[in-house]
Scaffold this active site. Structure first.
Site, PDB file in Angstrom:
ATOM      1  N   LYS A   1       0.702  -1.065   0.095  1.00  0.00           N
ATOM      2  CA  LYS A   1       0.141   0.212   0.039  1.00  0.00           C
ATOM      3  C   LYS A   1       0.832   1.342   0.065  1.00  0.00           C
ATOM      4  O   LYS A   1       2.106   0.927   0.373  1.00  0.00           O
ATOM      5  CB  LYS A   1      -1.143   0.062   1.084  1.00  0.00           C
ATOM      6  CG  LYS A   1      -0.216  -0.120   2.619  1.00  0.00           C
ATOM      7  CD  LYS A   1      -0.830   0.543   3.614  1.00  0.00           C
ATOM      8  CE  LYS A   1      -0.528   2.086   3.735  1.00  0.00           C
ATOM      9  NZ  LYS A   1       0.532   2.372   4.503  1.00  0.00           N
TER      10      LYS A   1
ATOM     11  N   ASP B   1      -1.991   7.039   3.594  1.00  0.00           N
ATOM     12  CA  ASP B   1      -1.315   6.042   4.498  1.00  0.00           C
ATOM     13  C   ASP B   1      -1.988   5.165   5.551  1.00  0.00           C
ATOM     14  O   ASP B   1      -1.500   4.140   5.490  1.00  0.00           O
ATOM     15  CB  ASP B   1      -0.124   6.973   5.238  1.00  0.00           C
ATOM     16  CG  ASP B   1       0.691   5.990   6.039  1.00  0.00           C
ATOM     17  OD1 ASP B   1       1.456   5.322   5.435  1.00  0.00           O
ATOM     18  OD2 ASP B   1       1.136   6.291   7.096  1.00  0.00           O
TER      19      ASP B   1
ATOM     20  N   HIS C   1      -6.050   0.604   6.163  1.00  0.00           N
ATOM     21  CA  HIS C   1      -5.942  -0.126   7.187  1.00  0.00           C
ATOM     22  C   HIS C   1      -7.392   0.480   8.129  1.00  0.00           C
ATOM     23  O   HIS C   1      -8.199  -0.343   8.749  1.00  0.00           O
ATOM     24  CB  HIS C   1      -4.910   0.625   8.268  1.00  0.00           C
ATOM     25  CG  HIS C   1      -3.423   0.405   7.740  1.00  0.00           C
ATOM     26  ND1 HIS C   1      -3.179  -0.681   6.934  1.00  0.00           N
ATOM     27  CD2 HIS C   1      -2.375   1.012   7.800  1.00  0.00           C
ATOM     28  CE1 HIS C   1      -1.948  -0.699   6.650  1.00  0.00           C
ATOM     29  NE2 HIS C   1      -1.556   0.413   7.272  1.00  0.00           N
TER      30      HIS C   1
HETATM   31  C1  BG6 Z   1       2.114   1.612   7.756  1.00  0.00           C
HETATM   32  C2  BG6 Z   1       2.083   3.018   7.412  1.00  0.00           C
HETATM   33  O1  BG6 Z   1       1.073   1.154   6.749  1.00  0.00           O
HETATM   34  O2  BG6 Z   1       1.228   1.393   9.049  1.00  0.00           O
HETATM   35  C3  BG6 Z   1       2.727   3.704   8.812  1.00  0.00           C
HETATM   36  O3  BG6 Z   1       2.729   3.257   6.275  1.00  0.00           O
HETATM   37  C4  BG6 Z   1       2.269   3.302  10.023  1.00  0.00           C
HETATM   38  O4  BG6 Z   1       2.989   4.902   8.634  1.00  0.00           O
HETATM   39  C5  BG6 Z   1       2.262   1.930  10.152  1.00  0.00           C
HETATM   40  O5  BG6 Z   1       3.117   3.780  10.873  1.00  0.00           O
HETATM   41  C6  BG6 Z   1       1.143   1.376  11.345  1.00  0.00           C
HETATM   42  O6  BG6 Z   1       1.312   0.225  11.489  1.00  0.00           O
HETATM   43  P1  BG6 Z   1       1.010  -0.522  12.907  1.00  0.00           P
HETATM   44  O7  BG6 Z   1       1.299  -2.157  12.774  1.00  0.00           O
HETATM   45  O8  BG6 Z   1       2.520  -0.056  13.778  1.00  0.00           O
HETATM   46  O9  BG6 Z   1      -0.012   0.111  13.510  1.00  0.00           O
END
Ligand code: BG6
Length: 496
Positions: free
Chosen positions: A143, A230, A235
């Site tokens: 992504k 992002d 997410h």
């Molecule tokens: C990533 C983003 O996809 O997910 C980042 O590019 C972010 O900016 C990260 O910090 C967060 O992932 P997690 O698993 O630490 O919540």
């Protein structure tokens, strides 16, 4: 599973070192990677195999160094189709002809590399022609998938001209997290939640994914991308989909992904009048965090000093369907916040009539808190009578902590998803129609910001909970819940 060759474009990059190689190492330790496997890093930097291995070893805790004998490196310009003969030659040195291409490059390469693989004949599974071995072909695309709707549609069409949908794995590592998958178990392995999981009993849903770090050394990537692309478009909306989806008929790729896509298609489109009222964006400025000064976003390396990129976003999302009509979903994400927490709170409706009085800790609505990370677990908040004279009630938590079952470690999400991909199962990967439906919802926001550059971008000090203006979009129903680090310790002065 036959042995496979994992080819990582962007092999010398940060993601390879921080996430992919540690995840592959876990699969190696568990014996998932079969004898004869290889990992080939591809990149422009000029490394020998040995230098590549050494650079990676320093990035993790690897007990069994024999793993690194299976790592190799090829220096080439993956934008240049003529250089793919180098890749073919290198691949032919391995016994296995099963190739998993991982695009861990800047998104601008997501269209170019697949086209070049096709020119080189490396996308074909069966043909033993052009000096390419036969075997399985799969591609993982990192992504953000697209920069907006138009680019996502274009990327899908390029990818589909090279691979079948079955071979394409659009990764969203949140779907690899145990606690995210557990949302499905919570909802569909229990009979007590489903009857109340709708607009008749749920008042609102809050989804928060905040981080206490800035953008670290990722300024070059992040600036111009921002929180919406992002975190939110992938997410957070994925978390929303799992909370909001209808029960799939089967837990299988077609049925599960149909339901996810249906949620995205049901997101109520935002008009130009809605956007400024339902979305608040912010950018961190210098501030004190745990006694130390943290610099502002515009002073980060690789960031334009007049940047308008948002590092915080809070918004209200509505879903138009029978289950959710009228129930707002509040989502929020930000960098440089006081703590790193991802959690979902289901706020149930208030009782229709208040029978009892309360003392200091007055009951609020029932809540179900699903903590994705850290301190993974769940809390159900409900009211009980305060012991003693009179009839007062107060709210108490009932909690389950995941570490009672197993320790969940960081990096498991990638190894889980890589394993699924090696097995050819794309249930937990985003399908093309879903990614486009999600972009169809978010694209007008990006357009609005572009056409209305004066839309506020509020500064918030590093270490704070974001711009106070974000409270405005939620104030009709309540306030944002600022989580504590510890799931069950929710008092006002909790540890962050
Ligand atoms: C990533 C983003 O996809 O997910 C980042 O590019 C972010 O900016 C990260 O910090 C967060 O992932 P997690 O698993 O630490 O919540």
């Amino acid at each position: 599973m036959d042995s496979q060759i994992v080819i990582i474009f962007g092999g010398s990059g940060d993601l390879t070192k921080r996430k992919l190689v540690p995840a592959l190492y876990k699969l190696y330790e568990r014996g998932v990677l079969k004898e004869g496997f290889a990992i080939l890093g591809v990149g422009r930097s000029n490394f020998s195999d040995l230098q590549f291995r050494e650079g990676l070893i320093s990035g993790g805790d690897y007990g069994d160094k024999r793993f690194f004998d299976n790592l190799f490196y090829l220096s080439m310009d993956s934008a240049n189709p003529d250089e793919y003969s180098l890749l073919k030659d290198r691949l032919n040195e391995f016994k296995s002809g099963n190739y998993l291409f991982y695009l861990a490059t800047p998104p601008s390469m997501y269209e170019i590399i697949p086209q070049n693989l096709k020119i080189a004949g490396l996308n074909r599974e069966k043909a033993n022609v052009d000096g390419v071995k036969s075997g399985s072909r799969r591609v993982i695309v990192e992504k953000p998938f697209g920069y907006d709707l138009e680019s996502a549609v274009r990327m899908n069409s390029v990818l589909k001209s090279v691979f079948y949908e079955e071979q394409i794995f659009r990764i969203d590592h949140y779907l690899g997290k145990e606690t995210v998958q557990n949302i499905l178990a919570l909802r569909f392995a229990n009979s007590i939640f489903e009857p109340i999981w709708n607009r008749h009993y749920i008042d609102r849903v809050e989804i928060t994914a905040v981080e206490n770090m800035g953008i670290e050394n990722r300024g070059g990537y992040y600036d111009g991308v921002g929180a919406l692309r992002d975190m939110v478009q992938n997410h957070l909306i994925q978390l929303l989909a799992l909370v909001a989806m209808e029960p799939p008929v089967l837990y299988a790729k077609q049925e599960f992904r149909d339901e996810v896509a249906k949620v995205y298609k049901s997101l109520k489109p935002l008009s130009n009048d809605d956007i400024p009222n339902r979305i608040v964006r912010g950018q961190y400025i210098a501030g004190e965090k745990r006694g130390e000064m943290a610099k502002g976003y515009r002073n980060e390396r690789g960031v334009d000093e007049a940047s308008h990129t948002e590092t915080f976003l809070a918004m209200r999302v509505n879903i138009s369907n029978w289950r959710w009509d009228g129930v707002p979903f509040y989502i929020r994400t930000g960098k440089q916040m006081p703590t790193k927490v991802t959690e979902i709170i289901i706020h149930f409706k208030q009782t229709p009539h208040r029978l009892f009085s309360c003392r200091d800790d007055c009951p609020e609505q029932n809540q179900l808190i699903i903590r994705i990370q850290p301190n993974e677990g769940m809390v159900l908040k409900f009211d009980v009578k305060v012991p003693g004279s009179g009839f007062n009630v107060q709210q108490v938590p009932m909690d389950f902590s995941y570490d009672k079952l197993a320790q969940l470690t960081d990096g498991d999400a990638y190894s889980k998803l890589l394993e699924e991909c090696l097995n050819g199962d794309n249930t937990l990967f985003t399908r093309s129609d879903a990614v486009e439906a999600s972009w169809r919802y978010f694209d007008p926001i990006l357009k609005f910001w572009k056409e209305n550059p004066n839309t506020p971008l509020y500064g918030y000090p590093a270490g704070s909970w974001g711009p106070l203006e974000s409270e405005k979009i939620i104030e009709v129903e309540g306030k944002w819940t600022n989580p504590c680090k510890n799931l069950t310790n929710t008092n006002l002065y909790c540890e962050l």
